[in-house]
Scaffold this motif. Structure first.
Motif, PDB file in Angstrom:
ATOM      1  N   THR A  32      32.010  50.437  21.555  1.00  0.00           N
ATOM      2  CA  THR A  32      32.221  49.511  20.437  1.00  0.00           C
ATOM      3  C   THR A  32      31.156  48.432  20.308  1.00  0.00           C
ATOM      4  OG1 THR A  32      33.577  48.041  21.811  1.00  0.00           O
ATOM      5  CG2 THR A  32      34.729  49.796  20.590  1.00  0.00           C
ATOM      6  N   GLY A  33      30.498  48.104  21.415  1.00  0.00           N
ATOM      7  CA  GLY A  33      29.592  46.962  21.411  1.00  0.00           C
ATOM      8  C   GLY A  33      30.299  45.641  21.647  1.00  0.00           C
ATOM      9  N   PHE A  34      31.631  45.671  21.841  1.00  0.00           N
ATOM     10  CA  PHE A  34      32.369  44.448  22.142  1.00  0.00           C
ATOM     11  C   PHE A  34      31.981  43.924  23.523  1.00  0.00           C
ATOM     12  CE2 PHE A  34      36.083  46.404  19.587  1.00  0.00           C
ATOM     13  CZ  PHE A  34      35.500  46.012  18.395  1.00  0.00           C
ATOM     14  N   ASP A  35      32.069  42.622  23.715  1.00  0.00           N
ATOM     15  CA  ASP A  35      31.922  42.015  25.026  1.00  0.00           C
ATOM     16  C   ASP A  35      33.301  41.513  25.447  1.00  0.00           C
ATOM     17  OD1 ASP A  35      31.367  40.541  27.305  1.00  0.00           O
ATOM     18  OD2 ASP A  35      29.481  39.737  26.521  1.00  0.00           O
ATOM     19  N   LEU A  36      33.949  42.220  26.357  1.00  0.00           N
ATOM     20  CA  LEU A  36      35.322  41.890  26.734  1.00  0.00           C
ATOM     21  C   LEU A  36      35.398  40.645  27.591  1.00  0.00           C
ATOM     22  CD1 LEU A  36      36.726  45.480  27.332  1.00  0.00           C
ATOM     23  CD2 LEU A  36      36.991  44.005  25.329  1.00  0.00           C
ATOM     24  N   ARG A  37      34.275  40.052  27.943  1.00  0.00           N
ATOM     25  CA  ARG A  37      34.286  38.750  28.607  1.00  0.00           C
ATOM     26  C   ARG A  37      34.597  37.627  27.628  1.00  0.00           C
ATOM     27  NH1 ARG A  37      28.387  39.142  31.179  1.00  0.00           N
ATOM     28  NH2 ARG A  37      28.063  39.813  29.002  1.00  0.00           N
ATOM     29  N   ASP A  38      34.622  37.961  26.341  1.00  0.00           N
ATOM     30  CA  ASP A  38      34.860  36.952  25.305  1.00  0.00           C
ATOM     31  C   ASP A  38      36.294  36.951  24.786  1.00  0.00           C
ATOM     32  OD1 ASP A  38      32.196  36.186  25.434  1.00  0.00           O
ATOM     33  OD2 ASP A  38      31.574  37.539  23.814  1.00  0.00           O
ATOM     34  N   CYS A  39      37.192  37.672  25.435  1.00  0.00           N
ATOM     35  CA  CYS A  39      38.594  37.665  24.992  1.00  0.00           C
ATOM     36  C   CYS A  39      39.180  36.259  25.110  1.00  0.00           C
ATOM     37  CB  CYS A  39      39.413  38.646  25.820  1.00  0.00           C
ATOM     38  SG  CYS A  39      38.990  40.381  25.539  1.00  0.00           S
ATOM     39  N   ALA A  52      40.992  40.821  35.862  1.00  0.00           N
ATOM     40  CA  ALA A  52      41.045  39.651  34.986  1.00  0.00           C
ATOM     41  C   ALA A  52      40.158  38.529  35.511  1.00  0.00           C
ATOM     42  CB  ALA A  52      42.488  39.168  34.851  1.00  0.00           C
ATOM     43  N   ALA A  53      40.219  38.265  36.821  1.00  0.00           N
ATOM     44  CA  ALA A  53      39.366  37.222  37.402  1.00  0.00           C
ATOM     45  C   ALA A  53      37.897  37.583  37.268  1.00  0.00           C
ATOM     46  CB  ALA A  53      39.734  37.018  38.866  1.00  0.00           C
ATOM     47  N   HIS A  54      37.585  38.854  37.430  1.00  0.00           N
ATOM     48  CA  HIS A  54      36.222  39.365  37.294  1.00  0.00           C
ATOM     49  C   HIS A  54      35.675  39.049  35.897  1.00  0.00           C
ATOM     50  CE1 HIS A  54      33.178  42.535  38.409  1.00  0.00           C
ATOM     51  NE2 HIS A  54      33.104  42.644  37.093  1.00  0.00           N
ATOM     52  N   LEU A  55      36.457  39.341  34.864  1.00  0.00           N
ATOM     53  CA  LEU A  55      36.021  39.093  33.495  1.00  0.00           C
ATOM     54  C   LEU A  55      35.954  37.600  33.195  1.00  0.00           C
ATOM     55  CD1 LEU A  55      38.156  41.854  31.743  1.00  0.00           C
ATOM     56  CD2 LEU A  55      35.672  41.891  32.051  1.00  0.00           C
ATOM     57  N   ALA A  56      36.964  36.854  33.644  1.00  0.00           N
ATOM     58  CA  ALA A  56      36.982  35.409  33.393  1.00  0.00           C
ATOM     59  C   ALA A  56      35.818  34.700  34.069  1.00  0.00           C
ATOM     60  CB  ALA A  56      38.308  34.815  33.864  1.00  0.00           C
ATOM     61  N   ALA A  57      35.309  35.290  35.154  1.00  0.00           N
ATOM     62  CA  ALA A  57      34.160  34.713  35.859  1.00  0.00           C
ATOM     63  C   ALA A  57      32.841  35.097  35.194  1.00  0.00           C
ATOM     64  CB  ALA A  57      34.157  35.173  37.313  1.00  0.00           C
ATOM     65  N   GLN A  59      31.741  38.299  34.604  1.00  0.00           N
ATOM     66  CA  GLN A  59      31.189  39.554  35.101  1.00  0.00           C
ATOM     67  C   GLN A  59      31.599  40.707  34.171  1.00  0.00           C
ATOM     68  OE1 GLN A  59      29.155  39.624  37.698  1.00  0.00           O
ATOM     69  NE2 GLN A  59      29.430  37.450  38.137  1.00  0.00           N
ATOM     70  N   SER A  60      30.657  41.581  33.869  1.00  0.00           N
ATOM     71  CA  SER A  60      30.964  42.749  33.045  1.00  0.00           C
ATOM     72  C   SER A  60      31.749  43.777  33.856  1.00  0.00           C
ATOM     73  CB  SER A  60      29.667  43.398  32.545  1.00  0.00           C
ATOM     74  OG  SER A  60      28.982  42.529  31.672  1.00  0.00           O
ATOM     75  N   PRO A  61      32.533  44.619  33.182  1.00  0.00           N
ATOM     76  CA  PRO A  61      33.228  45.690  33.908  1.00  0.00           C
ATOM     77  C   PRO A  61      32.223  46.611  34.602  1.00  0.00           C
ATOM     78  CG  PRO A  61      34.075  45.484  31.663  1.00  0.00           C
ATOM     79  CD  PRO A  61      32.846  44.635  31.740  1.00  0.00           C
ATOM     80  N   ARG A  62      32.610  47.125  35.776  1.00  0.00           N
ATOM     81  CA  ARG A  62      31.744  48.081  36.470  1.00  0.00           C
ATOM     82  C   ARG A  62      31.614  49.368  35.665  1.00  0.00           C
ATOM     83  NH1 ARG A  62      34.625  47.052  40.917  1.00  0.00           N
ATOM     84  NH2 ARG A  62      35.523  49.124  40.966  1.00  0.00           N
ATOM     85  N   ARG A  63      30.471  49.998  35.781  1.00  0.00           N
ATOM     86  CA  ARG A  63      30.214  51.266  35.128  1.00  0.00           C
ATOM     87  C   ARG A  63      29.939  52.339  36.169  1.00  0.00           C
ATOM     88  NH1 ARG A  63      29.810  47.419  31.616  1.00  0.00           N
ATOM     89  NH2 ARG A  63      29.804  47.873  29.374  1.00  0.00           N
ATOM     90  N   PRO A  64      30.169  53.621  35.821  1.00  0.00           N
ATOM     91  CA  PRO A  64      29.934  54.682  36.808  1.00  0.00           C
ATOM     92  C   PRO A  64      28.522  54.677  37.362  1.00  0.00           C
ATOM     93  CG  PRO A  64      31.162  55.531  34.942  1.00  0.00           C
ATOM     94  CD  PRO A  64      30.763  54.128  34.584  1.00  0.00           C
ATOM     95  N   ALA A  76      29.831  42.682  41.364  1.00  0.00           N
ATOM     96  CA  ALA A  76      29.206  41.547  40.722  1.00  0.00           C
ATOM     97  C   ALA A  76      27.745  41.504  41.109  1.00  0.00           C
ATOM     98  CB  ALA A  76      29.907  40.247  41.139  1.00  0.00           C
ATOM     99  N   SER A  77      26.970  40.822  40.282  1.00  0.00           N
ATOM    100  CA  SER A  77      25.545  40.770  40.527  1.00  0.00           C
ATOM    101  C   SER A  77      25.210  40.004  41.788  1.00  0.00           C
ATOM    102  CB  SER A  77      24.853  40.115  39.328  1.00  0.00           C
ATOM    103  OG  SER A  77      25.361  38.807  39.110  1.00  0.00           O
ATOM    104  N   ASN A  78      26.121  39.150  42.248  1.00  0.00           N
ATOM    105  CA  ASN A  78      25.850  38.388  43.465  1.00  0.00           C
ATOM    106  C   ASN A  78      26.271  39.124  44.725  1.00  0.00           C
ATOM    107  OD1 ASN A  78      28.599  38.256  43.396  1.00  0.00           O
ATOM    108  ND2 ASN A  78      28.738  36.037  43.140  1.00  0.00           N
TER     109      ASN A  78
END
Length: 326
Positions: A32-39, A52-57, A59-64, A76-78
């Motif tokens: 979709t191109g949505f950024d679910l960190r912006d909910c 939920a904590a991952h997104l609120a912080a 961080q983008s969802p993990r991908r395969p 996470a990137s850190n």
């Protein structure tokens, strides 16, 4: 899916439920191109509280593509790996209990919603107090969530259950007890027959899934709010016996909660693991070995969900054209 969800509701489901939800959300974003960190809001229960904590912080969802199926995932990137604390602590206990660890959840089937069920809360509290107190904790998970540095900024809601009275507490909601996000997530993930309760403000809390698989009715939603609910346990395999009971409880509870939101005027979309995802997940949701396959299957389901939603969505009304005069 024509618009980004206003509210994401992320249910319980152990290590593999977390992987499935991450994959689904990543697939939805890429389709979709949505950024679910912006909910606007996130409601997390148990494994869903990690997502939920991952997104609120931020961080983008993990991908395969982020990890090989045989490697540890990087959440996470850190370098923090929130799920690893849950996986490392739970895998041995879940293997000892096997399917019974999941089946025990049927004991805590929600009888009704929230404060309208005082009898259910009392029975739940009695059962919680009678369970043996495990010594194992989720200290690693707590530290990993702290590294992500999420905060209760008004968007994040984490469900847990007060062990003493059996009632639900939604950390991050107005008038809820003060807690760090790491404390709340650890409490929400504390399966009471596997892990020691988490103490917050002098009270002990356990897994929010003891109240409901998703706590969907806790979503801050009103008229025209778009809510997307991911429920990993709705597709637990097993057509008979206690696993079928767990699956039935999960589906029934979430259906009742969805009805409550729809009566408020919210538009609610429900998503459970597809057949392929359910096969990859199996029955031991604390088994870390298939995480890579589950993440990939969830990603494919997220892509397909967007396509299917677009296909079945009603077309907006078209303006009527004037009829030509004869």
């Amino acid at each position: 899916m024509r618009s980004r969800p206003d509210v994401l509701v992320l249910g319980g489901g152990g290590v593999l439920g977390e992987a499935w939800m991450m994959g689904v959300l990543a697939g939805i974003e890429d389709a979709t191109g949505f950024d679910l960190r912006d909910c606007d809001y996130y409601v997390g229960t148990s494994a869903g509280s990690i997502v939920a904590a991952h997104l609120a912080a931020g961080q983008s969802p993990r991908r395969p593509s982020s990890f090989d199926a045989d490697e540890e995932p990087s959440s996470a990137s850190n370098g923090a790996r929130p799920v690893d604390g849950l996986a490392a602590a739970g895998v041995a206990a879940a293997r000892r209990a096997g399917a019974w660890a999941l089946a025990a959840a049927a004991t805590f089937a929600p009888l009704a919603l929230g404060l309208a069920a005082p009898g259910g809360a009392v029975a739940r509290a009695v059962l919680l107090r009678r369970l043996p107190r495990p010594s194992q904790t989720l200290a690693d998970l707590h530290r990993n969530i702290e590294r992500l540095a999420p905060s209760f900024d008004g968007r994040l809601r984490i469900a847990a259950v007060d062990r003493r009275n059996g009632r639900r507490v939604v950390f991050g909601s107005p008038r809820s007890p003060r807690a760090s996000v790491a404390d709340a997530v650890a409490a929400s993930c504390t399966v009471p027959w596997l892990f020691a309760p988490v103490s917050i403000g002098g009270r002990e809390y356990v897994d929010g899934g003891v109240w409901s698989p998703t706590n969907l009715d806790a979503a801050p939603a009103g008229r025209d709010t778009h809510v997307l609910c991911l429920n990993p346990t709705a597709s637990i395999q097993g057509s008979s016996g206690l696993l079928a009971v767990v699956r039935g409880v999960s589906r029934t509870a979430v259906s009742v909660e969805a009805l409550a939101l729809r009566r408020r005027g919210a538009a609610v979309q429900m998503l459970a693991p597809s057949v392929d995802c359910a096969e990859a997940m199996g029955t031991n949701f604390m088994d870390r070995e298939p995480r890579g396959r589950v993440l990939a299957a969830g990603y494919r389901q997220g892509l397909a969900f967007v396509t299917e939603s677009a296909r079945v969505a009603p077309r907006p009304p078209q303006p009527s054209l004037p009829r030509p005069r004869p």
